[in-house]
Motif scaffolding. Structure first.
Motif, PDB file in Angstrom:
ATOM      1  N   ALA A 110       0.833  -1.210   0.000  1.00  0.00           N
ATOM      2  CA  ALA A 110       0.000   0.000   0.000  1.00  0.00           C
ATOM      3  C   ALA A 110       0.860   1.250   0.000  1.00  0.00           C
ATOM      4  N   ASP A 111       1.944   1.230   0.754  1.00  0.00           N
ATOM      5  CA  ASP A 111       2.836   2.389   0.802  1.00  0.00           C
ATOM      6  C   ASP A 111       3.476   2.648  -0.555  1.00  0.00           C
ATOM      7  N   ALA A 112       3.877   1.589  -1.240  1.00  0.00           N
ATOM      8  CA  ALA A 112       4.506   1.752  -2.558  1.00  0.00           C
ATOM      9  C   ALA A 112       3.536   2.372  -3.554  1.00  0.00           C
ATOM     10  N   ILE A 113       2.299   1.938  -3.508  1.00  0.00           N
ATOM     11  CA  ILE A 113       1.285   2.491  -4.410  1.00  0.00           C
ATOM     12  C   ILE A 113       0.983   3.942  -4.048  1.00  0.00           C
ATOM     13  N   ALA A 114       0.961   4.236  -2.738  1.00  0.00           N
ATOM     14  CA  ALA A 114       0.696   5.607  -2.297  1.00  0.00           C
ATOM     15  C   ALA A 114       1.807   6.555  -2.736  1.00  0.00           C
ATOM     16  N   ARG A 115       3.048   6.078  -2.723  1.00  0.00           N
ATOM     17  CA  ARG A 115       4.161   6.914  -3.192  1.00  0.00           C
ATOM     18  C   ARG A 115       4.007   7.215  -4.681  1.00  0.00           C
ATOM     19  N   MET A 116       3.592   6.233  -5.440  1.00  0.00           N
ATOM     20  CA  MET A 116       3.366   6.466  -6.868  1.00  0.00           C
ATOM     21  C   MET A 116       2.230   7.464  -7.067  1.00  0.00           C
ATOM     22  N   ASP A 117       1.208   7.347  -6.257  1.00  0.00           N
ATOM     23  CA  ASP A 117       0.092   8.298  -6.297  1.00  0.00           C
ATOM     24  C   ASP A 117       0.595   9.717  -6.054  1.00  0.00           C
ATOM     25  N   ALA A 118       1.457   9.883  -5.047  1.00  0.00           N
ATOM     26  CA  ALA A 118       1.965  11.215  -4.703  1.00  0.00           C
ATOM     27  C   ALA A 118       2.805  11.799  -5.834  1.00  0.00           C
ATOM     28  N   VAL A 119       3.612  10.963  -6.453  1.00  0.00           N
ATOM     29  CA  VAL A 119       4.435  11.429  -7.573  1.00  0.00           C
ATOM     30  C   VAL A 119       3.540  11.921  -8.716  1.00  0.00           C
ATOM     31  N   GLY A 120       2.526  11.136  -9.039  1.00  0.00           N
ATOM     32  CA  GLY A 120       1.617  11.540 -10.115  1.00  0.00           C
ATOM     33  C   GLY A 120       0.827  12.779  -9.777  1.00  0.00           C
ATOM     34  N   ARG A 121       0.391  12.888  -8.515  1.00  0.00           N
ATOM     35  CA  ARG A 121      -0.391  14.057  -8.098  1.00  0.00           C
ATOM     36  C   ARG A 121       0.454  15.329  -8.177  1.00  0.00           C
ATOM     37  N   GLY A 122       1.718  15.228  -7.758  1.00  0.00           N
ATOM     38  CA  GLY A 122       2.596  16.388  -7.836  1.00  0.00           C
ATOM     39  C   GLY A 122       2.826  16.830  -9.271  1.00  0.00           C
ATOM     40  N   TYR A 123       2.920  15.873 -10.163  1.00  0.00           N
ATOM     41  CA  TYR A 123       3.098  16.173 -11.595  1.00  0.00           C
ATOM     42  C   TYR A 123       1.887  16.941 -12.124  1.00  0.00           C
ATOM     43  N   ILE A 124       0.705  16.426 -11.832  1.00  0.00           N
ATOM     44  CA  ILE A 124      -0.523  17.054 -12.335  1.00  0.00           C
ATOM     45  C   ILE A 124      -0.737  18.426 -11.697  1.00  0.00           C
ATOM     46  N   HIS A 125      -0.476  18.546 -10.407  1.00  0.00           N
ATOM     47  CA  HIS A 125      -0.657  19.825  -9.726  1.00  0.00           C
ATOM     48  C   HIS A 125       0.248  20.903 -10.309  1.00  0.00           C
ATOM     49  N   PHE A 126       1.479  20.528 -10.646  1.00  0.00           N
ATOM     50  CA  PHE A 126       2.369  21.523 -11.245  1.00  0.00           C
ATOM     51  C   PHE A 126       1.822  21.979 -12.591  1.00  0.00           C
ATOM     52  N   ALA A 127       1.348  21.041 -13.394  1.00  0.00           N
ATOM     53  CA  ALA A 127       0.784  21.395 -14.693  1.00  0.00           C
ATOM     54  C   ALA A 127      -0.368  22.379 -14.549  1.00  0.00           C
ATOM     55  N   LEU A 128      -1.216  22.144 -13.549  1.00  0.00           N
ATOM     56  CA  LEU A 128      -2.382  23.002 -13.365  1.00  0.00           C
ATOM     57  C   LEU A 128      -2.006  24.357 -12.778  1.00  0.00           C
ATOM     58  N   SER A 129      -1.003  24.389 -11.925  1.00  0.00           N
ATOM     59  CA  SER A 129      -0.600  25.640 -11.289  1.00  0.00           C
ATOM     60  C   SER A 129       0.272  26.499 -12.188  1.00  0.00           C
ATOM     61  N   GLU A 130       1.064  25.859 -13.043  1.00  0.00           N
ATOM     62  CA  GLU A 130       2.007  26.583 -13.895  1.00  0.00           C
ATOM     63  C   GLU A 130       1.915  26.068 -15.335  1.00  0.00           C
ATOM     64  N   PRO A 131       0.790  26.296 -16.013  1.00  0.00           N
ATOM     65  CA  PRO A 131       0.620  25.734 -17.353  1.00  0.00           C
ATOM     66  C   PRO A 131       1.662  26.216 -18.360  1.00  0.00           C
ATOM     67  N   GLY A 132       2.050  27.484 -18.267  1.00  0.00           N
ATOM     68  CA  GLY A 132       3.051  27.989 -19.201  1.00  0.00           C
ATOM     69  C   GLY A 132       4.405  27.343 -19.014  1.00  0.00           C
ATOM     70  N   LEU A 133       4.797  27.185 -17.756  1.00  0.00           N
ATOM     71  CA  LEU A 133       6.076  26.535 -17.467  1.00  0.00           C
ATOM     72  C   LEU A 133       6.011  25.043 -17.762  1.00  0.00           C
ATOM     73  N   PHE A 134       4.864  24.434 -17.505  1.00  0.00           N
ATOM     74  CA  PHE A 134       4.697  23.013 -17.791  1.00  0.00           C
ATOM     75  C   PHE A 134       4.892  22.761 -19.283  1.00  0.00           C
ATOM     76  N   ALA A 135       4.294  23.608 -20.108  1.00  0.00           N
ATOM     77  CA  ALA A 135       4.471  23.454 -21.556  1.00  0.00           C
ATOM     78  C   ALA A 135       5.927  23.673 -21.944  1.00  0.00           C
ATOM     79  N   THR A 136       6.574  24.631 -21.313  1.00  0.00           N
ATOM     80  CA  THR A 136       7.969  24.939 -21.633  1.00  0.00           C
ATOM     81  C   THR A 136       8.900  23.810 -21.205  1.00  0.00           C
ATOM     82  N   ALA A 137       8.560  23.138 -20.112  1.00  0.00           N
ATOM     83  CA  ALA A 137       9.410  22.054 -19.616  1.00  0.00           C
ATOM     84  C   ALA A 137       9.630  20.991 -20.664  1.00  0.00           C
ATOM     85  N   PHE A 138       8.642  20.810 -21.527  1.00  0.00           N
ATOM     86  CA  PHE A 138       8.739  19.752 -22.521  1.00  0.00           C
ATOM     87  C   PHE A 138       8.864  20.304 -23.936  1.00  0.00           C
ATOM     88  N   ALA A 139       9.148  21.604 -24.030  1.00  0.00           N
ATOM     89  CA  ALA A 139       9.494  22.178 -25.325  1.00  0.00           C
ATOM     90  C   ALA A 139      10.905  21.714 -25.638  1.00  0.00           C
TER      91      ALA A 139
END
Length: 249
Positions: A110-139
């Protein structure tokens, strides 16, 4: 899986950087000019994504001539690359922020799955909070070619054309891709990920959270925060369960 908060704090560059560019037209008198230009590029990216980054405009905002800027960046792609690295740093920090909220329960799977959840949530939250930078990160002004037999590209891994010594990493010293790899290795160690699926799992997880980020910034934009978090939680739960589905042979 981790319980979803009803909302998430806005994760902005102000929480990552203490130096901001001068007001447009303010003469530049001291300090690191290259750093100031990158900061100006960050603000341009936040306003309009990678296409908004213009070297002459960055120079104008810092208060120096275009010729002065060209002493630090040979061409526009060099500035875009520098801003992309800073954006990836911010992405790693967002992922780390979610990991910091996680507390182990003693249940290894359960802990291993929760860590993966946290990693994914942080990724999505950054995209939503900083859409311009998120797009630039992968330019990718310098595109990589992956040849047969080489490992697949991971999120946040810059190509051979990246600046010498540049390495996008968070406070832990790990970049976005390494944080993902670490979470997957934890699932592997906990026995919830089939070793045969280890490599493709990284691409699968990345594609999933990157895709949802794009949807939430586009067709699914404008949802109330609570509904958005509920969707993110349900999505990450499904992604996690998909990763632990073992092969039948």
């Amino acid at each position: 899986m981790l319980a979803a908060p009803t909302c998430h704090p806005k994760f902005t560059l102000s929480t990552l950087f203490t130096v901001t560019p001068p007001e447009p037209g303010t003469p530049y008198h001291h300090g690191n000019l290259r750093h100031a230009l990158v900061q100006a590029g960050i603000e341009l990216a936040r306003e309009g994504g990678p296409s908004a980054i213009v070297l002459r405009e960055a120079a104008r905002r810092v208060g120096v001539s275009a010729n002065a800027a060209y002493r630090h960046f040979d061409a526009l792609p060099d500035l875009v690359e520098a801003v992309a690295l800073e954006a990836l740093y911010g992405l790693a920090r967002s992922m780390e922020a979610e990991l910091a909220k996680w507390r182990p329960t003693g249940d290894a799977p359960a802990d291993a799955i929760a860590r993966m959840d946290a990693v994914g949530r942080g990724y999505i939250h950054f995209a939503l909070s900083e859409p311009g930078l998120f797009a630039t990160a992968f330019a990718a002004p310098r595109k990589a070619t992956v040849h047969p037999g080489q490992p697949p590209i991971r999120p946040g891994v810059r190509t051979a054309g990246s600046a010498v010594g540049a390495r996008p990493a968070g406070e832990s010293g790990l970049g976005p891709g390494e944080l993902l790899e670490q979470a997957l290795d934890g699932m592997l160690d906990a026995g919830v990920l089939d070793p045969a699926d280890r490599d493709i799992a990284a691409t699968n997880a990345w594609a999933a959270v990157h895709g949802l980020s794009g949807l939430l910034l586009g067709p699914l934009a404008g949802q109330p925060p609570a509904a958005q978090e509920e969707l993110i939680s349900a999505f990450l739960d499904l992604v996690g369960r998909g990763l632990i589905t073992r092969r039948t042979r």
